[in-house]
Design a protein around this motif. Sequence first.
Motif, PDB file in Angstrom:
ATOM      1  N   PHE A  45      74.170  22.464 -33.699  1.00  0.00           N
ATOM      2  CA  PHE A  45      73.769  22.344 -34.875  1.00  0.00           C
ATOM      3  C   PHE A  45      73.728  23.819 -35.478  1.00  0.00           C
ATOM      4  O   PHE A  45      73.183  24.702 -34.668  1.00  0.00           O
ATOM      5  CB  PHE A  45      72.420  21.866 -35.245  1.00  0.00           C
ATOM      6  N   VAL A  46      73.994  24.075 -36.558  1.00  0.00           N
ATOM      7  CA  VAL A  46      74.422  25.475 -36.982  1.00  0.00           C
ATOM      8  C   VAL A  46      73.495  25.567 -38.071  1.00  0.00           C
ATOM      9  O   VAL A  46      73.625  24.915 -39.227  1.00  0.00           O
ATOM     10  CB  VAL A  46      75.764  25.994 -37.559  1.00  0.00           C
ATOM     11  N   ALA A  47      72.399  26.532 -37.881  1.00  0.00           N
ATOM     12  CA  ALA A  47      71.210  26.251 -39.183  1.00  0.00           C
ATOM     13  C   ALA A  47      71.747  27.208 -40.309  1.00  0.00           C
ATOM     14  O   ALA A  47      72.656  28.116 -39.913  1.00  0.00           O
ATOM     15  CB  ALA A  47      69.991  26.662 -38.700  1.00  0.00           C
ATOM     16  N   SER A  48      71.129  27.314 -41.369  1.00  0.00           N
ATOM     17  CA  SER A  48      71.677  28.092 -42.482  1.00  0.00           C
ATOM     18  C   SER A  48      70.416  28.702 -43.106  1.00  0.00           C
ATOM     19  O   SER A  48      69.636  27.832 -43.725  1.00  0.00           O
ATOM     20  CB  SER A  48      72.248  27.312 -43.589  1.00  0.00           C
ATOM     21  N   ALA A  49      70.236  29.954 -43.269  1.00  0.00           N
ATOM     22  CA  ALA A  49      68.889  30.635 -43.955  1.00  0.00           C
ATOM     23  C   ALA A  49      68.784  30.141 -45.348  1.00  0.00           C
ATOM     24  O   ALA A  49      67.736  29.773 -45.982  1.00  0.00           O
ATOM     25  CB  ALA A  49      68.912  31.957 -43.684  1.00  0.00           C
ATOM     26  N   ASP A  50      70.080  30.012 -45.930  1.00  0.00           N
ATOM     27  CA  ASP A  50      70.183  29.642 -47.247  1.00  0.00           C
ATOM     28  C   ASP A  50      69.661  28.433 -47.694  1.00  0.00           C
ATOM     29  O   ASP A  50      68.907  27.989 -48.480  1.00  0.00           O
ATOM     30  CB  ASP A  50      71.798  29.831 -47.980  1.00  0.00           C
ATOM     31  N   SER A  51      70.113  27.321 -46.842  1.00  0.00           N
ATOM     32  CA  SER A  51      69.286  25.891 -46.958  1.00  0.00           C
ATOM     33  C   SER A  51      68.065  25.902 -46.723  1.00  0.00           C
ATOM     34  O   SER A  51      67.181  25.180 -47.067  1.00  0.00           O
ATOM     35  CB  SER A  51      70.164  24.983 -45.831  1.00  0.00           C
ATOM     36  N   GLY A  52      67.606  26.835 -45.757  1.00  0.00           N
ATOM     37  CA  GLY A  52      66.179  26.871 -45.478  1.00  0.00           C
ATOM     38  C   GLY A  52      65.148  27.581 -46.389  1.00  0.00           C
ATOM     39  O   GLY A  52      64.037  26.937 -46.447  1.00  0.00           O
ATOM     40  N   ARG A  53      65.782  28.255 -47.329  1.00  0.00           N
ATOM     41  CA  ARG A  53      64.970  28.551 -48.492  1.00  0.00           C
ATOM     42  C   ARG A  53      64.289  27.472 -49.278  1.00  0.00           C
ATOM     43  O   ARG A  53      63.050  27.502 -49.325  1.00  0.00           O
ATOM     44  CB  ARG A  53      65.583  29.586 -49.447  1.00  0.00           C
ATOM     45  N   GLY A  54      65.034  26.564 -49.836  1.00  0.00           N
ATOM     46  CA  GLY A  54      64.120  25.560 -50.402  1.00  0.00           C
ATOM     47  C   GLY A  54      63.407  24.580 -49.680  1.00  0.00           C
ATOM     48  O   GLY A  54      62.164  24.197 -50.006  1.00  0.00           O
ATOM     49  N   LEU A  55      63.569  24.594 -48.139  1.00  0.00           N
ATOM     50  CA  LEU A  55      62.906  23.760 -47.601  1.00  0.00           C
ATOM     51  C   LEU A  55      61.618  24.327 -47.025  1.00  0.00           C
ATOM     52  O   LEU A  55      60.481  23.935 -47.165  1.00  0.00           O
ATOM     53  CB  LEU A  55      63.684  23.410 -46.118  1.00  0.00           C
ATOM     54  N   TYR A  56      61.496  25.709 -46.940  1.00  0.00           N
ATOM     55  CA  TYR A  56      60.577  26.654 -46.674  1.00  0.00           C
ATOM     56  C   TYR A  56      59.623  26.415 -48.176  1.00  0.00           C
ATOM     57  O   TYR A  56      58.309  26.191 -47.680  1.00  0.00           O
ATOM     58  CB  TYR A  56      60.732  28.002 -46.331  1.00  0.00           C
ATOM     59  N   GLN A  57      60.215  26.588 -49.253  1.00  0.00           N
ATOM     60  CA  GLN A  57      59.358  26.574 -50.212  1.00  0.00           C
ATOM     61  C   GLN A  57      58.869  25.197 -50.617  1.00  0.00           C
ATOM     62  O   GLN A  57      57.688  25.238 -50.699  1.00  0.00           O
ATOM     63  CB  GLN A  57      60.110  26.904 -51.686  1.00  0.00           C
ATOM     64  N   GLN A  58      59.286  24.291 -50.179  1.00  0.00           N
ATOM     65  CA  GLN A  58      58.874  22.725 -50.551  1.00  0.00           C
ATOM     66  C   GLN A  58      57.832  22.487 -49.200  1.00  0.00           C
ATOM     67  O   GLN A  58      56.634  21.833 -49.746  1.00  0.00           O
ATOM     68  CB  GLN A  58      59.824  21.678 -50.351  1.00  0.00           C
ATOM     69  N   TYR A  59      57.857  22.899 -48.249  1.00  0.00           N
ATOM     70  CA  TYR A  59      57.055  22.542 -46.931  1.00  0.00           C
ATOM     71  C   TYR A  59      56.251  23.631 -46.343  1.00  0.00           C
ATOM     72  O   TYR A  59      55.112  23.026 -45.773  1.00  0.00           O
ATOM     73  CB  TYR A  59      57.870  21.913 -45.828  1.00  0.00           C
ATOM     74  N   CYS A  60      56.477  24.618 -46.565  1.00  0.00           N
ATOM     75  CA  CYS A  60      55.532  25.873 -45.853  1.00  0.00           C
ATOM     76  C   CYS A  60      55.021  26.858 -46.802  1.00  0.00           C
ATOM     77  O   CYS A  60      53.911  27.605 -46.429  1.00  0.00           O
ATOM     78  CB  CYS A  60      56.534  26.498 -44.879  1.00  0.00           C
ATOM     79  N   SER A  61      55.560  26.999 -47.751  1.00  0.00           N
ATOM     80  CA  SER A  61      54.989  28.080 -48.936  1.00  0.00           C
ATOM     81  C   SER A  61      53.547  27.754 -49.170  1.00  0.00           C
ATOM     82  O   SER A  61      52.818  28.724 -49.496  1.00  0.00           O
ATOM     83  CB  SER A  61      55.837  28.350 -50.143  1.00  0.00           C
ATOM     84  N   GLN A  62      53.041  26.412 -49.327  1.00  0.00           N
ATOM     85  CA  GLN A  62      51.790  26.481 -49.860  1.00  0.00           C
ATOM     86  C   GLN A  62      50.593  27.055 -48.926  1.00  0.00           C
ATOM     87  O   GLN A  62      49.709  27.535 -49.162  1.00  0.00           O
ATOM     88  CB  GLN A  62      51.342  24.952 -49.876  1.00  0.00           C
ATOM     89  N   CYS A  63      50.949  27.174 -47.583  1.00  0.00           N
ATOM     90  CA  CYS A  63      50.114  27.727 -46.689  1.00  0.00           C
ATOM     91  C   CYS A  63      50.448  28.984 -46.163  1.00  0.00           C
ATOM     92  O   CYS A  63      49.667  29.944 -45.941  1.00  0.00           O
ATOM     93  CB  CYS A  63      49.876  26.991 -45.459  1.00  0.00           C
ATOM     94  N   HIS A  64      51.779  29.417 -46.166  1.00  0.00           N
ATOM     95  CA  HIS A  64      52.386  30.732 -45.461  1.00  0.00           C
ATOM     96  C   HIS A  64      52.944  31.519 -46.683  1.00  0.00           C
ATOM     97  O   HIS A  64      53.462  32.601 -46.259  1.00  0.00           O
ATOM     98  CB  HIS A  64      53.467  30.322 -44.503  1.00  0.00           C
ATOM     99  N   GLY A  65      52.801  31.129 -47.912  1.00  0.00           N
ATOM    100  CA  GLY A  65      53.074  32.084 -49.130  1.00  0.00           C
ATOM    101  C   GLY A  65      54.272  31.924 -49.379  1.00  0.00           C
ATOM    102  O   GLY A  65      55.293  31.792 -48.666  1.00  0.00           O
ATOM    103  N   ARG A  66      54.782  32.303 -50.673  1.00  0.00           N
ATOM    104  CA  ARG A  66      56.296  31.856 -51.214  1.00  0.00           C
ATOM    105  C   ARG A  66      57.049  33.321 -50.614  1.00  0.00           C
ATOM    106  O   ARG A  66      58.358  32.898 -50.359  1.00  0.00           O
ATOM    107  CB  ARG A  66      56.157  32.105 -52.603  1.00  0.00           C
ATOM    108  N   GLN A  67      56.386  34.187 -50.327  1.00  0.00           N
ATOM    109  CA  GLN A  67      57.088  35.374 -49.688  1.00  0.00           C
ATOM    110  C   GLN A  67      56.861  35.509 -48.207  1.00  0.00           C
ATOM    111  O   GLN A  67      56.897  36.627 -47.708  1.00  0.00           O
ATOM    112  CB  GLN A  67      57.014  36.660 -50.550  1.00  0.00           C
ATOM    113  N   LEU A  68      56.431  34.535 -47.478  1.00  0.00           N
ATOM    114  CA  LEU A  68      56.114  34.495 -46.093  1.00  0.00           C
ATOM    115  C   LEU A  68      54.715  35.529 -45.951  1.00  0.00           C
ATOM    116  O   LEU A  68      54.732  35.691 -44.806  1.00  0.00           O
ATOM    117  CB  LEU A  68      57.419  34.866 -45.410  1.00  0.00           C
ATOM    118  N   GLN A  69      53.865  35.921 -46.816  1.00  0.00           N
ATOM    119  CA  GLN A  69      52.935  36.789 -46.741  1.00  0.00           C
ATOM    120  C   GLN A  69      51.478  36.063 -46.255  1.00  0.00           C
ATOM    121  O   GLN A  69      50.442  36.716 -46.250  1.00  0.00           O
ATOM    122  CB  GLN A  69      52.889  37.571 -47.884  1.00  0.00           C
ATOM    123  N   GLY A  70      51.607  34.622 -46.497  1.00  0.00           N
ATOM    124  CA  GLY A  70      50.306  34.125 -46.116  1.00  0.00           C
ATOM    125  C   GLY A  70      49.479  33.856 -47.414  1.00  0.00           C
ATOM    126  O   GLY A  70      49.996  34.236 -48.469  1.00  0.00           O
TER     127      GLY A  70
END
Length: 139
Positions: A45-70
């Motif tokens: 499988f070849v991952a894509s950072a571009d595809s990861g952006r929306g997924l990060y915002q959807q699942y991770c940003s609430q706790c890790h921040g929109r800009q990954l700053q926590g």
Amino acid sequence: MSDSRYRSFSMKPVWLLITVLILGGCSFPNEEERLAGQGLPPTDFVASADSGRGLYQQYCSQCHGRQLQGVDLKGPPLLHDYYKPGHHSDLAFYRAIKFGTQAHHWQFGDMEPVPEVTPKDAAHIVAYVRKHQHRAGIQ
């Protein structure tokens, strides 16, 4: 040939057939299913950072921040040396997403598993995080 020898001989194919039918009915996981059970994407499988952006915002940003700053009182910054590849491998991220993790660097509490994130989604998210870490000089 006596009757008992004949019967035992003729029963061997029957038992073999029963064994094959039982094993044939069992579902053995293929490699992709085995990896997914561990929270990992397929090896090719070849991952894509571009595809990861929306997924990060959807699942991770609430706790890790929109800009990954926590986020204060919720989750640690992923743009920190603690999370560089040499300290937290990609496998650590996959396992945290799949199984959750105990707090060990910060006082935010444990991270719960995120079952909605598939292993392929996780690969995209990790690629996104690594891309931003690289840009920030975290290597």
